[in-house]
Design a protein around this motif. Structure first.
Motif, short mmCIF file in Angstrom:
data_model
loop_
_atom_site.label_atom_id
_atom_site.label_comp_id
_atom_site.label_asym_id
_atom_site.label_seq_id
_atom_site.Cartn_x
_atom_site.Cartn_y
_atom_site.Cartn_z
N ASP A 153 0.81 -1.20 0.00
CA ASP A 153 0.00 0.00 0.00
C ASP A 153 0.85 1.27 0.00
O ASP A 153 0.48 2.26 -0.60
N VAL A 154 1.94 1.24 0.73
CA VAL A 154 2.58 2.52 1.06
C VAL A 154 3.99 2.70 0.52
O VAL A 154 4.46 3.83 0.41
N LEU A 155 4.69 1.61 0.17
CA LEU A 155 6.10 1.78 -0.22
C LEU A 155 6.23 2.03 -1.71
O LEU A 155 5.54 1.42 -2.52
N SER A 156 7.12 2.94 -2.06
CA SER A 156 7.48 3.09 -3.47
C SER A 156 8.99 2.99 -3.58
O SER A 156 9.72 3.26 -2.63
N LEU A 157 9.45 2.56 -4.74
CA LEU A 157 10.87 2.29 -4.90
C LEU A 157 11.69 3.58 -4.86
O LEU A 157 11.44 4.49 -5.66
N PRO A 158 12.66 3.68 -3.96
CA PRO A 158 13.50 4.88 -3.92
C PRO A 158 14.67 4.76 -4.89
O PRO A 158 15.83 4.70 -4.48
N ILE A 159 14.36 4.75 -6.21
CA ILE A 159 15.40 4.46 -7.20
C ILE A 159 16.46 5.55 -7.23
O ILE A 159 17.66 5.28 -7.14
N PHE A 160 16.01 6.80 -7.28
CA PHE A 160 16.96 7.89 -7.46
C PHE A 160 17.94 7.97 -6.29
O PHE A 160 19.15 8.02 -6.48
N LEU B 176 20.04 10.63 2.33
CA LEU B 176 19.46 10.80 3.66
C LEU B 176 18.19 11.64 3.58
O LEU B 176 17.18 11.34 4.22
N ALA B 177 18.25 12.68 2.76
CA ALA B 177 17.07 13.52 2.61
C ALA B 177 15.92 12.71 2.02
O ALA B 177 14.76 12.87 2.43
N GLY B 178 16.26 11.83 1.07
CA GLY B 178 15.24 10.98 0.48
C GLY B 178 14.56 10.12 1.53
O GLY B 178 13.33 10.00 1.59
N THR B 179 15.39 9.53 2.41
CA THR B 179 14.83 8.69 3.47
C THR B 179 13.94 9.52 4.40
O THR B 179 12.84 9.10 4.77
N ALA B 180 14.41 10.71 4.74
CA ALA B 180 13.63 11.58 5.63
C ALA B 180 12.28 11.89 5.00
O ALA B 180 11.23 11.82 5.65
N HIS B 181 12.31 12.18 3.71
CA HIS B 181 11.05 12.51 3.03
C HIS B 181 10.11 11.31 3.02
O HIS B 181 8.91 11.43 3.26
N GLU B 182 10.69 10.13 2.77
CA GLU B 182 9.89 8.91 2.74
C GLU B 182 9.21 8.70 4.09
O GLU B 182 8.02 8.40 4.18
N TRP B 183 9.98 8.86 5.16
CA TRP B 183 9.44 8.64 6.50
C TRP B 183 8.34 9.65 6.81
O TRP B 183 7.31 9.30 7.38
N TYR B 184 8.58 10.89 6.44
CA TYR B 184 7.58 11.93 6.69
C TYR B 184 6.27 11.55 6.01
O TYR B 184 5.20 11.57 6.61
N ASP B 185 6.42 11.11 4.77
CA ASP B 185 5.25 10.72 3.99
C ASP B 185 4.53 9.54 4.67
O ASP B 185 3.30 9.54 4.82
N LEU B 186 5.29 8.56 5.11
CA LEU B 186 4.68 7.38 5.72
C LEU B 186 3.97 7.73 7.01
O LEU B 186 2.87 7.25 7.30
N ILE B 187 4.60 8.58 7.79
CA ILE B 187 4.04 8.87 9.11
C ILE B 187 2.81 9.76 8.98
O ILE B 187 1.75 9.46 9.56
N ASN C 87 1.13 10.89 6.06
CA ASN C 87 0.11 10.65 5.04
C ASN C 87 -0.48 9.26 5.10
O ASN C 87 -1.61 9.04 4.71
N HIS C 88 0.31 8.30 5.62
CA HIS C 88 -0.20 6.93 5.64
C HIS C 88 -0.43 6.43 7.05
O HIS C 88 -0.91 5.32 7.23
N GLY C 89 -0.02 7.21 8.03
CA GLY C 89 -0.27 6.81 9.41
C GLY C 89 0.48 5.57 9.84
O GLY C 89 0.03 4.83 10.71
N LEU C 90 1.65 5.33 9.22
CA LEU C 90 2.43 4.16 9.62
C LEU C 90 3.53 4.59 10.58
O LEU C 90 4.41 5.37 10.20
N THR C 91 3.47 4.13 11.81
CA THR C 91 4.56 4.40 12.74
C THR C 91 5.13 3.06 13.20
O THR C 91 4.65 2.00 12.80
N ILE C 92 6.12 3.17 14.07
CA ILE C 92 6.78 1.94 14.55
C ILE C 92 5.82 1.11 15.39
O ILE C 92 5.98 -0.10 15.55
N ARG C 93 4.77 1.76 15.94
CA ARG C 93 3.83 1.02 16.80
C ARG C 93 2.67 0.44 16.01
O ARG C 93 1.86 -0.30 16.57
#
Lengths: 198, 296, 337, 578
Positions: free
Chosen positions: A58-65, A107-118, A120-126
């Motif tokens: 549902d939530v992951l997209s490939l971080p190709i770049f 690193l910025a890409g990862t940060a952006h991905e996490w922001y999006d997941l948390i 926009n998708h409501g996915l956290t570690i819990r």
């Protein structure tokens, strides 16, 4: 008489044991690899075992770049080491700067991905087992990227100030080994998280 | 993380002003304390963590400045007091060196391949009485093989004689693995140990060892493989064991030429290579040793 | 001193085995325990033989080759030996052969125990472990009980094994009745199975063998192997609804109006809690507090007053009942035969 | 009392060198805190481990008093559960590892002819962070509700099976203390292991090829390699547990679909190699001490190296033999049975090679050698009970019982501690310059042997009678009491013997006869420098041409190098004889 032990000054033996910096870094990499293996095993073990959503599909997209950026930074850091070996300090600085930049983009890409997941998708570690394993594995890798970037930035700083000399090339090589390891781990993490786990 | 220190030590061992050693530093202990406090904060209070973080940062900087760009060293005075290395113990006879470095006894011993070859030959020979037995009793040469394989297959435990008389590929493979592995291992053992029993190798290998093995197996077989225990015919079992022993012993014996009279006179532990005290027994015979006996 | 090793100890126990020690692993009373027993005898004799041989060599060596002060060559170094391919190969291959044999025997027992074919009429029991007691559910018979497991004996001619389907409600536990079978862990979020088939009737003891918290030591197991008649009678009694004796109506009232009902079940009443043991037939059990004390009114009263009297750390809180209510509840629970 | 001794000892060599003006106490302390000298760090490791040995031994005594009779109430269940958790954790992480690393730190540079470890500052850092980890663990007794009620000491067992460690079942901070202190020592352990590997690979003196490396460094190389492969998983598992407890993730949360068995796997992937990490250094000491007191070279050096490396590799694939009762299934159980049994082969090779080293020698029964022979005998039994436990069905009965407790104490005490005592008697003269009293040492040996066998021989029995481990009390009708009584009495004898040893170390430091550089007429490089060694170890870097350089020096007419492998040397030998 050459076979009598403890003979001082009899220097007809050529004696070149491996450099301790390299050996130490290889050991560190093995230990770190063991840590990563455990996190990766946990990730694979829990694929598809979450009791609730969202799922990776549902939530992951490939971080190709960003992956390309990170992997190519391995080449640039290698170039920096060989430049220093040839005593081309300026070229070394340039390559180091490129490496730091590429690592920073990742690193910025990862940060952006996490922001999006948390947010926009409501996915956290819990949230579920996917969240638990995803954030811990990718987070562990990101931590290593951060450590590597700090060390590389320091190297860049010394290089820019002209304090990095030819005889430091071995130290820089040790650092580059670590960076190569961080990149290699990303290949595995990428395959496990974004290809196998999706 | 450089090699200067190593090169330095190796190439200039003798310095006028003494030696260079890494200078003492407090930063490692401060960094350790900082990291420890950082984690301790998780079970006490955030302030402890903050203190730990500050300490760790300071220590990292301090440590860094000590090793970069070059590591800090301090000179150390050398007390020139050479250490005498000596002993009051005298030398005993050493056994002379053979053709390879770990060879002690001046004789040819076996090669590993000898034992393996013997094991394979013996294993093949062992199959003959087993097949004959199967044919005589059940009119199928596969019976003994399947019985052996049943040791590895749990589901075969309740199998009937008719089932065991048929050919099963799984049975063939399992029997091959079990039989092959043990044959090679026992062959290796023969290769290693026959030279230690040089007097009557064929008797030892062909009869003593199989009987000993049968005795051990007889007492253990009920637990190891009950299906085998129920149906085993000990007469034929011993026959095939002896076939193995004779053939394997013969093959090994052909290739390990160690039974010189001088060697046969040696005590067992010397033949086995764990004892070198041949002087007491052999001092009359010239053993061509290069270390002279200093005790007389 | 040296020779008073475990071997002598083992021999001593085995001779005194059967009666005195209720949890002796060398007094098997069921098929799984029996096959483990015979395997363990093989292992013990193999290891015992190795022990004797190696210790014999060790003693010989330290006696024979001790330094003798007054010998003429006392100050002489002994001959230097660096190794011997042949003898080293021998003592590599012999252990490998022993390992192969032990491995084959072990594999067979593993499979015959863990992969045994299940007879159709085997009794099914679901075991749920809790901190710190055992819940036994007989799904085919509609019985729920606690801490005391009743199973029929199994005649080798007509095997009637009991299959235990096991899981845990909280942390890891382990079900271990040494005379019947080896242990099996009960793990939350995982279902394990094992089987037992006691061949003589009687009481078999055991206890939790995986550390599970404060009261781990008092999480005892009692397995009653009944004859078919006894077992049928027990089943019939357990299938009855809870006794409803008017003489103890007051105690019943106290029970139903306190927190008891949120943790305990008594069928046919408002008490349907699941955290604690089912009390429908608590009066019929021999023990309380998962087997740690006999079930009599005095003990029961002390237990209800404060479970920590018998089981410090038990999860049931003290109920703070006054003396009169305590007596009433005790009488009520005792009546639940 | 006993705990001060190591410190005194550690300060001593410093005072020796400064006879002209006695240093102030604070200056001495400063020296030790800031030192990067491998010998001082090694001594601090040893002193710190001895301190915790006394602490954890005291905990064991308390437990044995509680268990001496059934239904005892000497300590409460909560305190007892804390005691065995702390005893196990302390003995493994704050006694076993540090003391072995301490000896490694002290001896390895000396034995390979180096001036110091490869990374002296990292060495100091590793020591201090391990030490702080130990102090943090014991701070738990003060944290939480304070000493009364035993603070919040961890009480989940040293392998802390999930989900007992989850916040639900272990509220408060007790489990956090356990996790955090293990994380800290984990860092230190990996650091030291890395340092030892780099030292052995890169700092060897000229001529010391890997085939001439003494066996002690060789085994430390294996054990250190094993350390960072094994401690990594432990660290990873601890991080996961922290995430579960602090951030609410679900690694081991069975309610959210997590797996309790996963923790067992992760822990034992560390936990079993850990046993070999602890026992390989004991083998290493035996490899040095047995030959010297047999007056013979070690028998089968290549086989010994190969067996050690083999044990190292195989030990990475045996972890699930701790989990035979978890319900892994027959195929998995079978695999781990085979792997576990396989490890007995290289272990057997070692025992036989030691016996062959003794064979034909001239055995001197010094106290060091007596402990080494005790080690051989007890390690044999530990290995044999290990084979019993590797037989999975037998393990279904024996696992988690007192038989297991007896088995691993046979390894940890009967093998490792005996070899450690042996190492103390052997290297104490090198470290302090004074001999330990042999007479007191013999008393120590015999008392300890008696106490050890009383305790741990009889501890097998209640296990066979069905007594599970980790129970704070037991029923009177099980027939376990008599055995527990004997076990507990043996524990007291061991404690007395240990006090005698400590007394010996103190008294010999002041009154023991001077040792000289080479009191045992030994053959490795550490005996080629003065006792105690100067800070620079060797004034001139030595150069070696065989495994026993001092043998070559002592017997120049018959050097070892003629007999060891290598085509060049063989040629030389032939030329010589010609």
């Amino acid at each position: 008489m050459s076979d009598v032990a403890l003979a001082p000054g009899s220097t007809n033996v050529t004696w070149n044991p491996p450099a301790r910096g390299i050996v130490g870094m290889v050991c560190l990499i093995i230990a770190e690899a063991a840590i990563f293996v455990i996190f990766i095993v946990a990730y694979i073990y829990y694929i598809g075992k979450s009791l609730s959503g969202p799922t990776p599909k549902d939530v992951l997209s490939l971080p190709i770049f960003t992956s390309i950026c990170l992997l190519s930074s391995s080449l640039t850091v290698h170039a920096a080491v060989s430049a220093l070996r040839r005593s081309q300090q300026h070229l070394c600085s340039l390559w180091l700067a490129t490496t730091v930049l590429l690592g920073g983009i990742f690193l910025a890409g990862t940060a952006h991905e996490w922001y999006d997941l948390i947010y926009n998708h409501g996915l956290t570690i819990r949230t579920n087992l996917f969240g638990t394993t995803f954030y811990s594995l990718v987070g562990l890798h990101a931590t290593h990227v951060i450590v590597g970037l700090i060390l590389l930035s320091l190297a860049l700083w010394f290089s820019l100030r002209g304090q990095m000399q030819h005889h430091h090339s071995e130290k820089l090589e040790v650092l580059s080994l670590y960076w190569h390891f961080v990149d290699a781990v990303w290949v595995v993490v990428f395959l496990v998280v974004y290809v196998l786990g999706r | 993380m450089n090699s200067e220190e190593v090169e330095f030590q190796v190439s200039h061992p003798n310095q006028e002003h003494g030696l260079q050693l890494p200078s003492p530093t407090a930063w490692p202990v401060v960094l350790a304390l900082g990291v420890a406090l950082l984690l301790t904060g998780m079970v006490t209070s955030v302030m402890v963590s903050i203190l730990g973080l500050v300490l760790a940062f300071l220590a990292s900087v301090g440590w860094f400045r000590q090793v970069l760009p070059d590591e800090a060293h301090q000179p150390v005075e050398v007390q020139a007091e050479p250490v005498q290395v000596s002993t009051t113990r005298r030398l005993a006879t050493r056994l002379p060196e053979g053709s390879t470095s770990r060879k002690i006894i001046p004789v040819e011993t076996f090669r590993i391949t000898t034992g393996i070859r013997g094991g394979i030959a013996g294993g093949a020979a062992m199959a003959v009485p087993a097949a004959i037995y199967s044919w005589v009793k059940y009119h199928s040469i596969w019976y003994a093989m399947n019985l052996l394989a049943a040791g590895g297959f749990i589901s075969w435990i309740g199998a009937s004689d008719a089932f065991l008389s048929e050919f099963h590929l799984r049975g063939l493979l399992a029997a091959l693995v079990i039989h092959g592995l043990t044959s090679v291992l026992v062959g290796l053992l023969y290769g290693a140990m026959l030279p230690m029993f040089p007097r009557y190798p064929i008797v030892t290998a062909g009869f003593m060892a199989p009987l000993l093995l049968t005795g051990i197996l007889h007492s253990a077989i009920a637990v190891v493989s009950p299906i085998l225990n129920d149906r085993i015919d000990w007469f034929w079992f011993i026959a095939s064991q002896i076939a193995f022993g004779l053939v394997c012993g013969f093959v090994v014996n052909l290739q390990a030429k160690v039974r010189t009279p001088q060697f046969q006179a040696l005590p067992f532990s010397v033949r086995a290579g764990i004892h070198g005290d041949i002087h007491d027994r052999l001092h009359d015979e010239s053993t061509d040793s290069d270390g002279e006996d200093t005790s007389r | 001193m040296f020779l008073s090793q475990g071997w002598c100890g083992i021999a001593a126990i085995m001779s005194s085995a059967s009666g005195a020690d209720p949890t002796n692993i060398f007094a098997p009373a069921g098929t799984p325990a029996n096959s483990i027993f015979s395997l363990s005898m093989l292992v013990l004799s193999v290891t015992g033989a190795i022990f004797l041989v190696v210790t014999g060599i060790l003693i010989y060596v330290i006696v024979r080759y001790r330094m003798r002060r007054n010998s003429p060559d006392a100050d002489q170094e002994p001959p230097q030996i660096y190794g011997s391919n042949q003898i080293e190969l021998s003592w590599t291959v012999i252990p490998i052969l022993i390992v192969v044999m032990l491995f084959l025997a072990t594999t067979r027992v593993i499979y015959t125990t863990e992969h045994a074919a299940q007879p159709k009429d085997a009794l099914q029991v679901t075991v749920v472990a809790h901190q710190f007691w055992w819940e036994y559910r007989y799904p085919t018979l509609g019985i729920v009980t606690a801490n005391e497991l009743h199973v029929p004996i199994s005649d080798p001619k007509h095997p009637m094994p009991t299959y235990l389907t096991m899981s845990s409600a909280d942390v890891d536990h382990s079900f271990w009745v040494p005379r019947l079978a080896g242990k099996m862990d009960l793990i939350p979020n995982q279902v394990n199975t094992m089987w037992i088939d006691p061949q003589t009737s009687g009481l078999y003891l055991g206890q939790c063998a995986q550390y599970c918290g404060v009261q781990h030591a008092k999480m005892l197991i009692r397995v009653y192997a009944d004859t078919p008649q006894e077992f049928a009678a027990w089943v019939a009694r357990q299938q009855q609804p809870a006794a409803n004796d008017p003489a103890v109506a007051e105690g019943r009232n106290v029970f139903m109006h306190n927190a008891c009902i949120s943790c305990h079940t008594i069928t046919g009443t408002v008490a349907t809690g699941r955290f604690g043991p089912d009390l429908t037939h608590v009066g019929s059990r021999d023990t309380i507090a998962s087997g740690s004390v006999p079930n009599n009114p005095a003990n029961l009263r002390r237990f209800i007053q404060d479970p920590a009297n018998f089981k410090p750390g038990a999860l049931m809180p003290p109920m703070h009942l006054n003396s009169h209510d305590l007596d009433a509840v005790t009488a009520y629970l005792t009546s639940l035969k | 009392m006993a705990t001060h001794i190591p410190l005194d000892e550690m300060h001593a060599p410093q005072q020796m060198g400064e006879e002209t003006h006695r240093k102030l106490w604070l200056e001495v302390l400063h020296d030790w805190v800031t030192t990067v000298d491998h010998k001082k760090i090694g001594l601090m490791y040893i002193g710190y481990a001895l301190f915790f040995l006394v602490v954890a031994g005291f905990e064991a005594l308390l437990m044995r008093i509680q268990l001496a009779v059934p239904n005892n109430s000497f300590v409460s269940p909560e305190v007892f559960n804390g005691l065995f958790t702390m005893h196990g954790t302390t003995m493994v992480f704050f006694v076993g590892m540090p003391i072995l690393f301490g000896f490694g730190n002290y001896l390895i540079p000396l034995m390979i002819g180096a001036r110091d470890m490869a990374f002296p500052r990292l060495n100091a850092f590793s020591f201090w962070i391990s030490a702080f980890g130990g102090f943090l663990l014991y701070y738990s007794y003060i944290g939480g509700s304070g000493l009364y009620g035993a603070g919040s000491a961890p009480d989940v067992g040293w392998f802390a099976y999930a989900p007992l460690t989850a916040r639900v079942f272990s509220p408060g901070h007790s489990t956090d203390y356990w996790t955090l202190s293990l994380l800290l020592t984990g860092i230190g352990t990996i650091g030291t292991a890395l340092n030892i590997v780099a030292t052995i690979i890169s700092m060897r003196c000229p001529g010391m090829t890997m085939s001439r490396l003494p066996l002690l460094p060789w085994l430390y190389l294996v054990t250190s390699g094993l350390t960072f492969v094994a401690v990594g998983p432990l660290t990873a598992a601890q991080i996961m547990l922290m995430l579960d407890r602090y951030l609410g993730s679900h690694f081991f949360d069975t309610q959210a679909g997590g797996s309790a068995v996963l923790w067992m796997h992760f822990f034992w992937i560390f936990g079993h190699p850990e046993v070999y990490i602890l026992v390989l250094p004991a083998f290493a000491f035996a490899n040095e001490i047995i030959p010297v007191f047999s007056r013979k070279a070690i028998f089968g050096y290549p086989a010994m190296v190969a067996a050690s490396v083999g044990i190292g590799f195989v030990s990475l694939s045996v972890w699930a033999h701790h989990m035979f009762t978890v319900g892994l299934g027959p195929a998995e159980n079978t695999f781990f049975v085979l792997a576990t049994m396989a490890i007995s082969v290289p272990t057997g090779i070692k025992i036989f090679n030691w016996l062959a080293t003794l064979w034909g020698g001239k055995i001197q029964f010094t106290v060091a050698m007596m402990f080494a022979i005790g080690f051989l005998f007890q390690f044999l039994i530990a290995g044999l009970t290990g084979i019993m436990l590797s037989v999975a069905p037998f393990d279904w009965q024996l696992g988690n019982s007192y038989f297991v407790v007896a088995h691993f104490h046979y390894v940890l005490v009967g093998a490792i501690l005996f070899m450690l005592f042996s190492a103390f008697y052997y290297w104490y003269p090198k470290i302090t310059g004074h001999m330990l009293s042999e007479k007191l040492g013999k008393w120590h040996f015999w008392l300890f042997v008696i106490g050890f066998h009383l305790t741990f021989d009889f501890m097998h029995v209640p296990g066979l009678l069905g007594m599970p481990r980790r129970i704070y009390t037991y029923e009177a009708d099980r027939g376990w009491m008599i055995w527990n009584m004997i076990i507990s009495s043996g524990a007291v004898v061991q404690a007395v013997a240990t006090l005698l040893f400590v007394y010996n170390m103190v008294i010999s430091y002041f009154k023991g006869p001077l040792a000289g550089p080479d009191p045992w007429d030994a053959w490795t490089l550490e005996w080629a420098t003065s006792s105690p060694p100067p800070s620079y170890n060797f004034a001139e870097t030595p150069e070696v041409s065989s495994r026993r350089p001092l043998w070559d020096l002592k017997h120049p007419d018959d050097p070892d190098s003629d007999y060891e492998s290598g085509p060049g040397h063989r040629r030389q030998a032939k030329e010589k004889s010609a």
